[in-house]
Design an enzyme around this catalytic site. Structure first.
Site, PDB file in Angstrom:
ATOM      1  CB  ALA A  65       3.334 -17.309   1.861  1.00 33.02           C
ATOM      2  N   GLY A 109      -1.819 -16.167   0.933  1.00 30.03           N
ATOM      3  CA  GLY A 109      -1.346 -15.839  -0.408  1.00 30.03           C
ATOM      4  C   GLY A 109      -2.107 -16.586  -1.494  1.00 30.03           C
ATOM      5  CD  GLU A 112      -2.661 -11.888   0.296  1.00 29.02           C
ATOM      6  OE1 GLU A 112      -1.759 -12.736   0.401  1.00 29.02           O
ATOM      7  OE2 GLU A 112      -2.645 -10.797   0.892  1.00 29.02           O
ATOM      8  CD  GLU A 132      -2.619 -13.793   5.146  1.00 26.74           C
ATOM      9  OE1 GLU A 132      -3.778 -13.823   5.621  1.00 26.74           O
ATOM     10  OE2 GLU A 132      -2.390 -13.778   3.930  1.00 26.74           O
TER      11      GLU A 132
END
Ligand code: DAK
Length: 258
Positions: A65, A109, A112, A132
């Site tokens: 992200a 992310g 993911e 994270e």
């Protein structure tokens, strides 16, 4: 829609989406997620597309992200804005097969997003991770759920708790990745596989995808029943007749995707 954060192109029956924010190692922000959604919608609606490939750059599939975009987020920004759920997960609902072609970093992310795809092909340079914890958060786009299903609890715990990265060889060994290619061959090899898959009957590809995904959502008995009913349904397809007739006639099948 003009894209600023991705590139999208059709290569025969393959839809290729390239994440394209090189200055930020393809970090995923809202604008990129909206564009990805739009491109996937287009390929999903296009009868001329059988398979979608999502890739990044040589250095990064996606480094996670966009941290600068969410650094000042509060709970209400994330909750009311429906962060992630609002626009990141279109790939999860895609009915056509989606392949992630990963070179370099697939972190947070990015990892993911790759795991939301149906399978991952990796360059030998790929590095997967859920770092994270280093930012004071946990994986929030499926990492704690898809990673253990892919590589087992021990390795998923190790990656999410220690923030270590996994290289391509380990990722293939543990089942996160389907195939590994030399970095300079990744896209060509992935597109070759994707073209081959896209030549098969699209409704059958969709049935296979739906059936395999059922294995994660139901008991074995329910999954087997779903598979059997879907298998029976495949006998209604013109492509099923063509596939079997072609075998009997000793010629290649010419599927019409119906
Ligand atoms: N966000 C923003 N910018 C990033 C970035 C990221 N994730 N990763 C890299 N960049 C930027 C760097 O800031 C740098 O920008 P400039 O300084 O040049 O302006 C540029 O990309 C190049 O990066 P580096 O200079 O750091 O390149 P290196 O080769 O030295 O290092 C690296 C590469 C990938 C190891 C390093 O960049 C790195 O550690 N990046 C961060 C990786 C990371 O922590 N990723 C996880 C992000 S957190 C949620 C659900 C999900 C999530 C959040 C919330 N909710 C449901 C609420 C997901 C969170 C994440 O993914």
């Amino acid at each position: 829609m003009d894209y600023a954060n991705i590139r999208s192109e059709k290569i025969e029956r393959v839809g290729l989406i390239t994440l394209d924010r090189p200055a930020a190692l393809n970090a995923l922000n809202d604008a990129l997620a909206d564009e990805l959604w739009h491109a996937l919608d287009g390929f999903e609606a296009d009868d001329g597309i059988g398979v979608v490939v999502i890739t990044g750059s040589e250095k990064a599939f996606a480094a996670g992200a966009d941290i600068t975009a969410i650094a000042d987020y509060g709970y209400m920004d994330a909750y009311k804005g429906d962060y992630i759920t609002r626009n990141w997960e279109r790939v999860k609902t895609c009915r056509k097969p989606v392949i992630a072609a990963v070179a370099g970093y697939a972190l947070g992310g990015g990892c993911e997003l790759a795991m939301m795809c149906d399978m991952i092909f990796a360059a030998d340079t790929a590095k997967f991770g859920q770092p994270e914890i280093k930012l004071g958060i946990l994986p929030g786009a499926g990492g704690t759920q898809r990673l253990p299903r892919a590589i087992g609890k021990a390795k998923a715990m190790d990656m999410c708790l220690s923030a270590r990265m996994m290289d391509a060889a380990e990722a293939e060994r543990t089942g996160l990745v389907a195939r590994v290619f030399p970095a300079d061959r990744l896209l060509d090899e992935t597109l070759a596989v994707a073209r081959g898959i896209a030549a098969f009957s699209l409704p059958v590809l969709m049935m296979i995808k739906e059936s395999i995904n059922r294995a994660y959502e139901s008991s074995l008995q329910e999954g087997l029943l779903f598979e059997r009913r879907t298998f029976h349904a495949a006998f209604s397809l013109a492509d099923r007749q063509e596939g079997m007739k072609a075998f009997v006639d000793k010629r290649p099948a010419d599927f019409r995707h119906e």
